[in-house]
Design an enzyme around this catalytic site. Structure first.
Site, PDB file in Angstrom:
ATOM      1  N   HIS A 202      20.108  12.330  11.690  1.00 57.05           N
ATOM      2  CA  HIS A 202      20.080  11.783  10.280  1.00 57.05           C
ATOM      3  C   HIS A 202      19.114  12.070   9.398  1.00 57.05           C
ATOM      4  O   HIS A 202      18.278  12.579   9.604  1.00 57.05           O
ATOM      5  CB  HIS A 202      20.224  10.074  10.469  1.00 57.05           C
ATOM      6  CG  HIS A 202      18.797   9.425  10.843  1.00 57.05           C
ATOM      7  ND1 HIS A 202      17.824   9.145   9.822  1.00 57.05           N
ATOM      8  CD2 HIS A 202      18.639   8.930  11.837  1.00 57.05           C
ATOM      9  CE1 HIS A 202      16.960   8.819  10.516  1.00 57.05           C
ATOM     10  NE2 HIS A 202      17.205   8.619  11.788  1.00 57.05           N
TER      11      HIS A 202
ATOM     12  N   ASP B 143      10.688  10.236  13.233  1.00 55.56           N
ATOM     13  CA  ASP B 143      11.841   9.636  12.754  1.00 55.56           C
ATOM     14  C   ASP B 143      12.591   9.591  11.333  1.00 55.56           C
ATOM     15  O   ASP B 143      12.080   8.817  10.715  1.00 55.56           O
ATOM     16  CB  ASP B 143      11.845   8.183  13.243  1.00 55.56           C
ATOM     17  CG  ASP B 143      12.817   7.381  12.981  1.00 55.56           C
ATOM     18  OD1 ASP B 143      13.689   7.904  12.729  1.00 55.56           O
ATOM     19  OD2 ASP B 143      12.733   5.784  12.883  1.00 55.56           O
TER      20      ASP B 143
ATOM     21  N   GLU C  82      21.326   6.345   8.250  1.00 56.63           N
ATOM     22  CA  GLU C  82      21.326   5.915   9.635  1.00 56.63           C
ATOM     23  C   GLU C  82      20.455   4.612   9.738  1.00 56.63           C
ATOM     24  O   GLU C  82      20.877   3.682  10.373  1.00 56.63           O
ATOM     25  CB  GLU C  82      20.712   7.075  10.562  1.00 56.63           C
ATOM     26  CG  GLU C  82      20.842   6.721  11.982  1.00 56.63           C
ATOM     27  CD  GLU C  82      19.944   5.939  12.702  1.00 56.63           C
ATOM     28  OE1 GLU C  82      19.914   6.025  13.948  1.00 56.63           O
ATOM     29  OE2 GLU C  82      18.814   5.652  12.016  1.00 56.63           O
ATOM     30  N   GLU C  83      19.458   4.681   8.911  1.00 57.69           N
ATOM     31  CA  GLU C  83      18.533   3.387   9.225  1.00 57.69           C
ATOM     32  C   GLU C  83      18.993   2.156   8.716  1.00 57.69           C
ATOM     33  O   GLU C  83      18.676   1.028   8.953  1.00 57.69           O
ATOM     34  CB  GLU C  83      17.108   3.815   8.352  1.00 57.69           C
ATOM     35  CG  GLU C  83      16.323   4.947   9.033  1.00 57.69           C
ATOM     36  CD  GLU C  83      15.852   4.842  10.309  1.00 57.69           C
ATOM     37  OE1 GLU C  83      15.926   3.662  10.889  1.00 57.69           O
ATOM     38  OE2 GLU C  83      15.199   5.838  10.910  1.00 57.69           O
TER      39      GLU C  83
ATOM     40  N   ASP D  49      18.009  12.943  18.194  1.00 51.63           N
ATOM     41  CA  ASP D  49      17.151  11.598  17.986  1.00 51.63           C
ATOM     42  C   ASP D  49      15.904  11.981  17.651  1.00 51.63           C
ATOM     43  O   ASP D  49      15.834  13.240  17.414  1.00 51.63           O
ATOM     44  CB  ASP D  49      17.522  10.553  19.172  1.00 51.63           C
ATOM     45  CG  ASP D  49      17.453   9.222  18.732  1.00 51.63           C
ATOM     46  OD1 ASP D  49      16.379   8.842  17.919  1.00 51.63           O
ATOM     47  OD2 ASP D  49      18.280   8.356  19.230  1.00 51.63           O
TER      48      ASP D  49
ATOM     49  N   HIS E  13       8.463   4.248  12.515  1.00 50.53           N
ATOM     50  CA  HIS E  13       8.438   3.361  11.425  1.00 50.53           C
ATOM     51  C   HIS E  13       7.372   3.128  10.551  1.00 50.53           C
ATOM     52  O   HIS E  13       7.413   2.143   9.933  1.00 50.53           O
ATOM     53  CB  HIS E  13       9.353   2.105  11.536  1.00 50.53           C
ATOM     54  CG  HIS E  13      10.949   2.614  11.967  1.00 50.53           C
ATOM     55  ND1 HIS E  13      11.764   1.373  11.983  1.00 50.53           N
ATOM     56  CD2 HIS E  13      11.703   3.764  12.141  1.00 50.53           C
ATOM     57  CE1 HIS E  13      12.966   2.042  12.443  1.00 50.53           C
ATOM     58  NE2 HIS E  13      12.944   3.518  12.268  1.00 50.53           N
TER      59      HIS E  13
END
Ligand SMILES: *[C@@H]1O[C@H](CO)[C@@H](O)[C@H](O)[C@H]1NC(C)=O
Ligand SMILES: *[C@@H]1O[C@H](CO)[C@@H](O)[C@H](O)[C@H]1NC(C)=O
Ligand SMILES: *[C@@H]1O[C@H](CO)[C@@H](O)[C@H](O)[C@H]1NC(C)=O
Ligand SMILES: *[C@@H]1O[C@H](CO)[C@@H](O)[C@H](O)[C@H]1NC(C)=O
Ligand SMILES: [Zn+2]
Length: 549
Positions: free
Chosen positions: A286, A298, A337-338, A371, A479
């Protein structure tokens, strides 16, 4: 990876359980494919610097764009431009960018609700604070202005089936339907309410626990098309009781004013020009970050790995002695995606409708999901096909287990430790899996702790320097604003990229990948044991029964 507010606790427990399983045995009859490789150049052609240079670029974009790369920001648009430019300069692949609309959601003023039961008018209190309000607004409610009294109809049971809605008296079309929480996701209730053409939907809490009395925050999903409010148990119950009592007349008035503006968001895909388009292998990652930070692990690490993999394969395919694969390879960068797998979900739902050769759902053989791959206190996590959600169609199961074994085999043969990670559909492979496509992938860990058992096992194979630290999260910057290039474990990231190259090469060099991933007899046996469920592609979260809200 998306984080589900309601389910964080459960996810954590689950990750801990599944990743603490030591997977040191390999089911050899499943992985003979990788032992017959005619060529193993792909993995050795990629080095960590090929990946890090992209991460440096993504970091620079975030730094120049208020610190993040989240959807609907300039940092996201610059990320898409960077990916597209790099691919057009460095690969011979065919690049496509498709846009889909993402709904904004914003309340423009506080909603209002008043009820009249047998002539007694009550104005109810709105608040986002559940301790104060009698009602709250669900995320993604649409707007409504009901300025004259409309009759309430109570939907029997929990409003989770057509039968419930058909049994309602009076019929719900044009009226305000009231439905109790439970039995299915709020999204399902919303979908049925819109199917039965309600003027508005009043949902109410179920009062089963002290926490389920008040009107909390709920989410109806991007696809919601009805105006809705979420009521306390007491208010909902009194209105439903009145609506069900033939001796009473219960009506409401309400206003909801929202901004539901649509914003275009891009998916990018790059295809090999060789290989059968009706047998496509999709490698996805993503492209967005969370608003909180630059998103370098991420999910910059997945995106950057995907770019390096695309460039390396394009170069290899241009060398005359590297055998072209029988299958088309498609590298994709999904948007949003998030926010709930929206880019990949859009892609799969379009494929289900498509009749264009090479773009139909039947043209996809397998999805590999990249991922987070460079977590500082990493695990070498492999999606465990056996933990696919029980609603996964039988067709996707054998192939997903084979993908697990394919990755395991590479780690074993390179004398590297590995762990199973949960394959719950909560990432961009979810929509593929739900559509019956086999999937697999890697994950280096997010907010679960690395266990002492893992650290000892990793130390035995990698030495203490690379084993990580027990009882610390696998990614302490998950995050957060510290998710920068300094947050990346380069050793882990390089191995994860090589493992992926190996998997792509193994699949690419198979003579009959379709029969390998979709063994007819095995699929029939699985279907006999658990007959396929009615599958409606509405929302992936709903399909896997995740946010029950
Ligand atoms: C990273 O991106 C992949 C691919 O889209 C996604 O499956 C995964 O959930 C993301 N990881 C995290 C931790 O957000
Ligand atoms: C990002 O790109 C889209 C599509 O071109 C455009 O509509 C949008 O305004 C851009 N957003 C920003 C913040 O530049
Ligand atoms: C709702 O409709 C009424 C009557 O048409 C109008 O007077 C009122 O301003 C509207 N309210 C909102 C919030 O749009
Ligand atoms: C492990 O780390 C120590 C301290 O940084 C270093 O001196 C040593 O050379 C490292 N060992 C290996 C095998 O990398
Ligand atoms: Zn995430």
């Amino acid at each position: 990876m998306i984080r589900s507010i309601q389910f964080v606790g459960i996810i954590l427990i689950f990750i801990n359980l599944t990743t603490s399983v030591t997977g040191m045995t390999v089911n050899n009859d499943q992985i003979d494919v990788s032992r017959q490789l005619s060529d193993v150049r792909y993995a050795s052609s990629i080095q960590i610097n090929d990946v890090m240079k992209h991460l440096d670029e993504l970091q620079a974009i975030a730094t120049a764009s208020s610190g993040n790369r989240a959807v609907e920001t300039i940092g996201f648009n610059r990320t898409l431009d960077y990916i597209t430019n790099f691919l057009s300069v460095n690969t011979k692949f065919k690049i496509t960018k498709t846009f889909f609309n993402l709904r904004n959601f914003q309340l423009l003023r506080n909603p209002t609700l008043s009820s009249t039961v047998n002539g007694v008018v009550k104005t109810h209190i709105y608040s986002v604070n559940p301790a104060i309000g009698e009602f709250n607004h669900p995320l993604y409610t649409t707007s409504a202005n009901i300025s004259s009294d409309i009759l309430i109809t109570a939907i029997p049971n929990l409003g989770c089936s057509d039968d419930d809605w058909l049994a309602a008296s009076p019929a719900p079309a044009g009226l305000v339907a009231i439905v109790k929480r439970g039995g299915c996701a709020f999204q399902s209730k919303g979908t049925l309410a819109s199917k039965y053409n309600v003027a508005a939907l009043l949902l109410y809490n179920d009062g089963t626990t002290p926490n389920n009395m008040r009107p909390t925050k709920i989410n109806l999903g991007q696809n919601n098309r009805v105006p809705a409010l979420f009521l306390s148990y007491d208010l909902g119950k009194s209105l439903a009781t009145a609506a069900n009592d033939p001796s009473q007349v219960a009506t409401v008035r309400l206003t909801i004013v929202t901004d539901n503006e649509l914003n275009p968001v891009g998916n990018i895909c790059a295809d090999t020009t060789t290989g059968d388009p009706t047998q496509t292998i999709v490698i996805g990652s993503h492209s967005d970050s969370v608003p909180a930070g630059p998103g370098i692990n991420d999910n910059g690490s997945g995106s950057a790995a995907n770019l390096a993999l695309a460039a390396a394969l394009s170069s290899l395919l241009q060398t005359s002695n590297y055998p072209a694969y029988k299958y088309r390879i498609r590298f994709c960068w999904w948007g949003a995606e998030e926010l709930g797998l929206i880019g990949a979900d859009y892609y799969v739902s379009e494929a289900i409708k498509s009749s264009v050769v090479g773009e139909r759902i039947a043209d996809y053989l397998v999805n590999i999901n990249l991922d987070m791959l460079g977590s500082p206190n990493f695990i070498f996590g492999i999606y465990d096909g056996k933990t696919a959600p029980s609603t996964t169609p039988a067709t996707a199961k054998p192939g997903s287990n084979k993908m697990t074994a394919l990755f395991q085999d590479w780690f074993d043969r390179n004398q590297l430790p590995w762990d199973y990670t949960n394959f719950d559909g909560r990432s961009d492979y979810g929509p593929f899996l739900a559509a019956g496509i086999a999937a697999g992938g890697l994950f280096s860990g997010a907010d679960a702790m690395k266990t002492t058992e893992q650290v000892n096992r990793y130390a035995a194979m990698l030495g203490r320097n690379l084993s990580g630290i027990a009882s610390i999260r696998q990614d302490i910057c998950y995050h957060q604003s510290c998710d920068k290039t300094t947050n990346i474990n380069k050793f882990a990231l390089e191995k994860m990229v090589k493992a992926t190259a190996h998997a792509i090469e193994s699949l690419g060099q198979q003579s009959d990948l379709e029969s390998w991933l979709y063994p007819t007899r095995e699929i029939e046996e699985i279907s006999k044991k658990s007959p396929p469920q009615q599958y409606q592609y509405d929302s992936i979260n709903e399909y896997f029964g995740l946010p029950y809200n």
